[in-house]
Design a protein around this motif. Sequence first.
Motif, PDB file in Angstrom:
ATOM      1  N   THR A 185     -18.296 -49.933  49.626  1.00  0.00           N
ATOM      2  CA  THR A 185     -18.129 -49.322  48.312  1.00  0.00           C
ATOM      3  C   THR A 185     -19.260 -48.361  47.984  1.00  0.00           C
ATOM      4  O   THR A 185     -20.394 -48.529  48.450  1.00  0.00           O
ATOM      5  CB  THR A 185     -18.059 -50.391  47.211  1.00  0.00           C
TER       6      THR A 185
ATOM      7  N   LEU B 104     -14.180 -46.612  48.036  1.00  0.00           N
ATOM      8  CA  LEU B 104     -13.996 -47.946  48.609  1.00  0.00           C
ATOM      9  C   LEU B 104     -13.205 -47.769  49.900  1.00  0.00           C
ATOM     10  O   LEU B 104     -12.099 -47.224  49.893  1.00  0.00           O
ATOM     11  CB  LEU B 104     -13.257 -48.867  47.634  1.00  0.00           C
TER      12      LEU B 104
ATOM     13  N   LEU C 172     -15.119 -54.423  52.929  1.00  0.00           N
ATOM     14  CA  LEU C 172     -15.033 -53.277  52.032  1.00  0.00           C
ATOM     15  C   LEU C 172     -16.393 -52.596  51.938  1.00  0.00           C
ATOM     16  O   LEU C 172     -17.418 -53.255  51.733  1.00  0.00           O
ATOM     17  CB  LEU C 172     -14.591 -53.710  50.630  1.00  0.00           C
TER      18      LEU C 172
ATOM     19  N   TYR D 169      -8.899 -48.886  42.491  1.00  0.00           N
ATOM     20  CA  TYR D 169      -8.618 -49.634  43.722  1.00  0.00           C
ATOM     21  C   TYR D 169      -8.075 -51.026  43.390  1.00  0.00           C
ATOM     22  O   TYR D 169      -8.618 -51.721  42.522  1.00  0.00           O
ATOM     23  CB  TYR D 169      -9.886 -49.789  44.565  1.00  0.00           C
TER      24      TYR D 169
ATOM     25  N   TYR E  88     -14.567 -55.606  39.263  1.00  0.00           N
ATOM     26  CA  TYR E  88     -15.771 -55.372  40.058  1.00  0.00           C
ATOM     27  C   TYR E  88     -16.789 -54.521  39.293  1.00  0.00           C
ATOM     28  O   TYR E  88     -17.990 -54.850  39.243  1.00  0.00           O
ATOM     29  CB  TYR E  88     -15.401 -54.697  41.378  1.00  0.00           C
TER      30      TYR E  88
ATOM     31  N   ARG F 106     -21.139 -46.220  44.636  1.00  0.00           N
ATOM     32  CA  ARG F 106     -21.296 -45.998  43.193  1.00  0.00           C
ATOM     33  C   ARG F 106     -22.499 -45.079  42.985  1.00  0.00           C
ATOM     34  O   ARG F 106     -23.589 -45.339  43.475  1.00  0.00           O
ATOM     35  CB  ARG F 106     -21.497 -47.320  42.452  1.00  0.00           C
TER      36      ARG F 106
ATOM     37  N   LEU G 275     -16.954 -47.378  40.494  1.00  0.00           N
ATOM     38  CA  LEU G 275     -16.627 -47.069  41.883  1.00  0.00           C
ATOM     39  C   LEU G 275     -16.113 -45.636  42.049  1.00  0.00           C
ATOM     40  O   LEU G 275     -15.211 -45.203  41.349  1.00  0.00           O
ATOM     41  CB  LEU G 275     -15.556 -48.029  42.395  1.00  0.00           C
TER      42      LEU G 275
ATOM     43  N   TYR H  37     -10.609 -53.124  40.746  1.00  0.00           N
ATOM     44  CA  TYR H  37     -11.805 -52.294  40.607  1.00  0.00           C
ATOM     45  C   TYR H  37     -12.481 -52.473  39.249  1.00  0.00           C
ATOM     46  O   TYR H  37     -13.719 -52.404  39.141  1.00  0.00           O
ATOM     47  CB  TYR H  37     -11.445 -50.820  40.831  1.00  0.00           C
TER      48      TYR H  37
ATOM     49  N   SER I 138      -5.293 -47.070  46.678  1.00  0.00           N
ATOM     50  CA  SER I 138      -6.385 -46.202  46.240  1.00  0.00           C
ATOM     51  C   SER I 138      -5.796 -45.041  45.451  1.00  0.00           C
ATOM     52  O   SER I 138      -4.847 -44.401  45.901  1.00  0.00           O
ATOM     53  CB  SER I 138      -7.173 -45.663  47.438  1.00  0.00           C
TER      54      SER I 138
END
Length: 258
Positions: free
Chosen positions: A212, A197, A210, A115, A134, A214, A194, A131, A103
């Motif tokens: 997360t 996380l 996980l 991440y 994602y 946002r 993100l 990340y 991180s």
Amino acid sequence: MFYYPFSPINPAYLLTQQLKENTLILDFKYGDVTGDGVFDIVYLIGEKNFGEESSFIENIRLVIIDGATYFVEMISFESDGGYNPRLFLGDFTGNKVDDILISIFSGGSGGMSWYYIFSYLNNKVKKLFDYEVYNNEYKYQVNYQDNYKVEVISENLMKKYIIDIQDKGEEYLSKLYDENGKLKEPIQGYVNPLSGLYPIDYNGDRVYELFTLRRVIGLYNADSLGVVQTSLQWKERDFQPWFEYLAVYGSDIKEKRI
């Protein structure tokens, strides 16, 4: 059962002898990441300009020292600069072997972070989570609607959420709506990449999922409307959404209500 191999050489000392003077050991953890039953040593290292007051770290890398052989593996990743870099070891896939979560806080005004999750099973590097992948894969629409509402659509999960923004204040709302609560023109917001996380063992089975975060953004980055909270679970080859919520911010109450 795990055991620590005996060696007259301190691995940290051995590592520091091979690094530049401005390279720091930022974090380290013990755990079996190779799957051989021996604790390995995992480091996060990076470079800092000691002539500057900033705590920004660049050229951040992952270093794994095999506890059985002392073989050293150094792993680089694309987003290798930022603040407060840290490590977490835990089993994310259910194979009873530790994976490696990295991180790094970006330091930008958006509050975003980087991440990565790596597996080092049988001394083979495999990226389990990125990340950027994602952020790019999971898309959202944020649409202002009549009557002081904002619609958030999770395209991948085919979910819709509604945020009530009546408490935003007259100055804010009058720019967007007429006296009848109708939008003066179409307006879209967005969902940030993100910003958080976290590994959580929801089921208590020593396998981590996980959690997360946002942020949902309205007219500008500081205009936060809520937070998309998505929990991810490992499914065969990658992390998949397990459940998702939209959290909204509360407004102040002038008087205490009983």
